[in-house]
Design a protein around this motif. Structure first.
Motif, short mmCIF file in Angstrom:
data_model
loop_
_atom_site.label_atom_id
_atom_site.label_comp_id
_atom_site.label_asym_id
_atom_site.label_seq_id
_atom_site.Cartn_x
_atom_site.Cartn_y
_atom_site.Cartn_z
N GLU A 87 -2.31 2.04 -4.10
CA GLU A 87 -0.42 1.78 -3.18
C GLU A 87 -1.66 2.06 -1.84
O GLU A 87 -0.71 2.63 -1.38
N ASP A 88 -2.41 2.40 -1.85
CA ASP A 88 -3.21 2.57 -0.39
C ASP A 88 -3.74 1.32 0.32
O ASP A 88 -4.60 1.40 1.04
N GLY A 89 -3.07 -0.05 0.07
CA GLY A 89 -3.79 -1.39 0.03
C GLY A 89 -5.33 -1.93 -0.49
O GLY A 89 -5.55 -3.00 0.21
N THR A 90 -5.93 -0.99 -1.42
CA THR A 90 -7.59 -1.40 -1.46
C THR A 90 -6.65 -2.66 -3.13
O THR A 90 -6.92 -3.71 -2.20
N VAL A 91 -5.74 -2.54 -4.10
CA VAL A 91 -5.81 -4.34 -4.28
C VAL A 91 -5.08 -5.08 -3.28
O VAL A 91 -4.88 -5.70 -3.91
N GLN A 92 -3.73 -4.42 -2.46
CA GLN A 92 -3.62 -5.28 -1.64
C GLN A 92 -4.26 -5.94 -1.13
O GLN A 92 -4.70 -7.61 -0.72
N GLY A 93 -5.57 -5.57 -0.51
CA GLY A 93 -6.96 -5.85 -0.38
C GLY A 93 -7.36 -7.42 -0.59
O GLY A 93 -7.83 -8.62 -0.84
N LEU A 94 -7.66 -6.75 -2.08
CA LEU A 94 -8.55 -7.64 -3.41
C LEU A 94 -7.13 -9.18 -3.49
O LEU A 94 -7.43 -10.06 -3.28
N LEU A 95 -5.77 -9.02 -3.07
CA LEU A 95 -4.56 -9.85 -3.48
C LEU A 95 -4.71 -10.37 -2.10
O LEU A 95 -4.29 -12.15 -2.36
N GLU A 96 -4.81 -9.78 -0.97
CA GLU A 96 -4.64 -11.17 0.12
C GLU A 96 -6.49 -12.02 -0.49
O GLU A 96 -6.39 -13.22 0.33
N LEU A 97 -7.20 -11.39 -0.33
CA LEU A 97 -8.96 -12.31 -0.38
C LEU A 97 -7.98 -13.37 -1.75
O LEU A 97 -9.30 -14.06 -1.07
N ALA A 98 -7.66 -12.73 -2.19
CA ALA A 98 -7.71 -14.68 -3.20
C ALA A 98 -6.65 -14.96 -2.76
O ALA A 98 -6.14 -15.95 -4.53
N ASN A 99 -5.55 -14.73 -2.04
CA ASN A 99 -4.26 -15.31 -1.66
C ASN A 99 -3.22 -15.41 -2.84
O ASN A 99 -2.85 -16.64 -2.89
N VAL A 100 -3.09 -14.59 -3.10
CA VAL A 100 -2.30 -14.92 -4.20
C VAL A 100 -0.96 -13.99 -4.38
O VAL A 100 -0.95 -12.57 -2.89
N PRO A 101 -0.32 -13.99 -3.36
CA PRO A 101 1.28 -13.38 -4.21
C PRO A 101 1.68 -12.00 -4.48
O PRO A 101 1.10 -12.09 -5.78
N TYR A 102 1.92 -11.19 -3.78
CA TYR A 102 2.16 -10.19 -4.38
C TYR A 102 3.04 -9.12 -4.10
O TYR A 102 3.29 -9.37 -2.91
N VAL A 103 3.97 -8.52 -4.67
CA VAL A 103 5.17 -7.50 -4.66
C VAL A 103 4.48 -6.31 -3.98
O VAL A 103 3.38 -5.65 -3.70
N GLY A 104 5.67 -6.08 -2.78
CA GLY A 104 5.27 -4.69 -1.80
C GLY A 104 4.48 -4.77 -0.64
O GLY A 104 3.96 -6.26 -0.08
N ALA A 105 4.03 -3.58 0.06
CA ALA A 105 3.75 -3.69 0.89
C ALA A 105 2.04 -4.35 1.35
O ALA A 105 1.89 -4.30 0.20
N GLY A 106 1.93 -4.70 2.43
CA GLY A 106 0.09 -5.64 3.19
C GLY A 106 -0.44 -4.23 3.18
O GLY A 106 -0.50 -2.77 2.81
N VAL A 107 -1.46 -4.91 3.56
CA VAL A 107 -2.60 -3.69 3.65
C VAL A 107 -2.40 -2.46 4.39
O VAL A 107 -2.44 -1.20 4.14
N LEU A 108 -1.86 -3.41 5.57
CA LEU A 108 -1.73 -1.73 6.65
C LEU A 108 -0.61 -1.22 6.39
O LEU A 108 -1.10 0.40 6.22
#
Length: 347
Positions: A87-108
């Motif tokens: 929930e802290d942007g860590t997994v979100q950053g991984l998904l951004e790098l993989a260019n995969v859509p994901y539910v919820g807030a972005g990294v920042l």
């Protein structure tokens, strides 16, 4: 994270409510030892107390064979991972790098929402109402706990709530009614984080919550209220997840139309202040006698368990649980598609 059990229960609830005729579900389980298990069994726990230790005897995890072949690509990821690393942007950053859509807030937004100290700094900059608070780092407490205790007594006065800055689900939170209880509360919080937020207790506090949904044009749900009956006297982890009689909810909350409108407006303002998207649950403390309304925190991956406020508040607002999940997936795909239209080079 310290919210592993709650994450499993939330995921189980989402699995039960997603429309199987519309979605092909791929469970990806992250075990306590850090292993990612593709094609793991679907979670089914109803409460945090039901979540069994994945590896109780030191043996291998029992993982069901995948019911179908899974290619390297998925349409969208729903990260039901409360707390640090999810929930802290860590997994979100991984998904951004993989260019995969994901539910919820972005990294920042995820990082800001997870860090209570940084979120309060942003809220203050936007003029949102906050209860008095201070942030303490581990090395500061270790260097001169007496001086800090005196500062807390002078600036905040007791009682106070002591919270790890980067955790949720009330893990590691204590109430200190006097300076003699502050040391134990700080020691507990510092077991989970190097940064601790100490907040003045709001007198006669009512716990008011509100759901926010959307990307560029977020909307707020009807507010709800959590009425705590647990012996802790506040909405602790035990009251939330372990004691079936620890708390009750009122949805919608018993508020005047004017106060209801204010809660919804401030919820959207807090959502925008952190640059969030998708979803969030915004928590307030209301002084029931003095009338003061204070923004407490924002949860970018709110609970989705059977008792969780976020889906229940949206249901009361007219959006049923399965439709809420549909909306979240749609918002994730819309945000991703819009990002794909951005230029990534000068030419």
């Amino acid at each position: 994270s310290g919210e592993h059990e709650v994450s499993v229960v939330s995921a189980a609830s989402i699995f039960r409510h997603l429309d199987r005729s519309r979605y092909d579900l791929v469970p990806i389980r992250i075990a306590r030892d850090g292993r990612w298990l593709l094609g793991a069994r679907e979670p089914s726990a109803l409460t945090a107390a039901d979540v069994a230790d994945e590896n109780p005897a030191g043996g291998a995890l029992q993982v069901a064979e995948p019911t179908r072949a899974v290619s390297g690509a998925v349409d969208v990821v729903f990260p039901v991972l409360h707390g640090p690393y999810g929930e802290d942007g860590t997994v979100q950053g991984l998904l951004e790098l993989a260019n995969v859509p994901y539910v919820g807030a972005g990294v920042l937004g995820s990082a800001l929402g997870m860090d209570k100290a940084m979120a309060k700094a942003v809220f203050a900059a936007h003029g949102l109402p906050l209860a008095p608070h201070v942030t303490i780092l581990a090395h500061e407490w270790e260097a001169d706990s007496g001086k800090i205790s005196a500062e807390i007594a002078r600036k905040l006065r007791f009682p106070v709530f002591v919270k790890p800055a980067n955790l949720g689900s009330s893990v590691g939170i204590s109430k200190a009614d006097a300076d003699t209880e502050l040391g134990a509360a700080m020691s507990l919080a510092l077991e989970f984080d190097r940064k601790v937020v100490v907040e003045a207790a709001v007198p006669h506090a009512r716990e008011i919550e509100c759901g926010v949904l959307g990307n560029d044009d977020p909307q707020a749900s009807l507010p709800g209220e959590v009425v705590v009956t647990h012996r802790d006297g506040f909405y602790s982890y035990e009251a939330k997840y372990l004691d079936p009689d620890g708390a009750a909810t009122k949805i919608p909350a018993d508020l005047s139309p004017e106060l209801t409108d204010r809660v919804r407006r401030l919820s959207v303002e807090a959502f925008k202040a952190l640059d969030l998207c998708g979803m969030a649950r915004v928590d307030f403390l209301l002084d029931d006698r003095g009338g003061g309304l204070y923004l407490n925190e924002v949860n970018t991956i709110p609970g989705f368990t059977a008792i969780s406020m976020f889906p229940k508040m949206w249901e009361a607002t007219g959006l049923a649980y399965p439709d809420l999940l549909d909306k979240l997936v749609t918002l994730a795909l819309e945000r991703h598609e819009r990002k794909q239209r951005l230029r990534t080079s000068r030419t």
